[in-house]
Design an enzyme around this catalytic site. Sequence first.
Site, mmCIF file in Angstrom:
data_model
loop_
_atom_site.group_PDB
_atom_site.id
_atom_site.type_symbol
_atom_site.label_atom_id
_atom_site.label_comp_id
_atom_site.label_asym_id
_atom_site.label_seq_id
_atom_site.Cartn_x
_atom_site.Cartn_y
_atom_site.Cartn_z
ATOM 1 N N ASP A 1 -7.276 8.183 0.530
ATOM 2 C CA ASP A 1 -6.338 7.837 -0.547
ATOM 3 C C ASP A 1 -5.005 7.408 0.060
ATOM 4 O O ASP A 1 -4.816 7.461 1.270
ATOM 5 C CB ASP A 1 -6.126 9.041 -1.467
ATOM 6 C CG ASP A 1 -5.557 10.236 -0.712
ATOM 7 O OD1 ASP A 1 -4.316 10.342 -0.630
ATOM 8 O OD2 ASP A 1 -6.338 11.043 -0.180
ATOM 9 N N ASP B 1 -2.088 8.967 -0.648
ATOM 10 C CA ASP B 1 -1.165 10.041 -0.966
ATOM 11 C C ASP B 1 -0.505 9.710 -2.315
ATOM 12 O O ASP B 1 -1.194 9.258 -3.224
ATOM 13 C CB ASP B 1 -0.160 10.248 0.168
ATOM 14 C CG ASP B 1 0.422 11.656 0.176
ATOM 15 O OD1 ASP B 1 -0.377 12.616 0.127
ATOM 16 O OD2 ASP B 1 1.653 11.802 0.230
#
Length: 289
Positions: A209, A211
């Site tokens: 991802d 973050d």
Amino acid sequence: METVIGVIGGSGVYDIEGLEDARWQAVEGPWGKPSDEILTGRLDGVRMAFLPRHGRGHVHSPSSVPYRANIDALKRLGVTDVVSVSACGSFREELAPGDFVVVDQFIDRTFAREKSFFGTGCVGHVSLAFPTCPRLSAACAEAGEAEGIRIHRGGTYLAMEGPQFSTLAESKLYRENWGCDVIGMTNMPEAKLAREAELCYASVAMITDYDSWHPHHGEVDIAAIIATLKCNADKARALVGRLPALLGASRGPCPHGCDRALDYAILTAPDKRDPALVAKLDAVAGRVL
């Protein structure tokens, strides 16, 4: 010296496929029980030891992982080279979910973990300026590239305590002010302990991802992370499967001195050392003690 590759598998990576004479075995030492039993066997003629960092079934949080017991157990099995595989968030647009980063630097922001084998009665200070082994890291990068994985050589890993993910303010701080590339919760104190145990250590960060800093991706989405984890786990197993051929069944001394990190590290005079602590260091520091 015989090469023995130890793999510490992070979220989503709970075994190694294709091991000959594979068996799970319990290894206990003076630092307590490791996260789980350790899967041992051979791959392409090279001894392997696999330890699921969170335990099978993911029972340990990042803060409760018994890091000292894990490294001690691998050392007791004769491991010479430790490859850490872990899920991470990205602070860089070009480091996209599904990419891998071979980390070479860390910033440690953890605070609730025991970070050293040494202490009162046997004080030791190892150098951590270059916390990963360039030789082992290069092999991991080469293995990933051979598998067609989009892999990046070098990057700074921000180790946070967790288990919560970052606030937006923290994410921006780590990205914009501190120059970090990825964020995770488990490579510290693991890398520090591996250095104290004189083990070559490489870190492969599997990006799941962005973050919380990315304006078009929003906050961390757990469902999306899990989906990416499954794909990354297959890539990680493929990468690990190429390491025996690259590293070979035997090895000489580490050209970067990882296996001699304790040569000048222990400062406590022999007659002042705590016998109980020295006894606990039999595997980790037996070469110099």
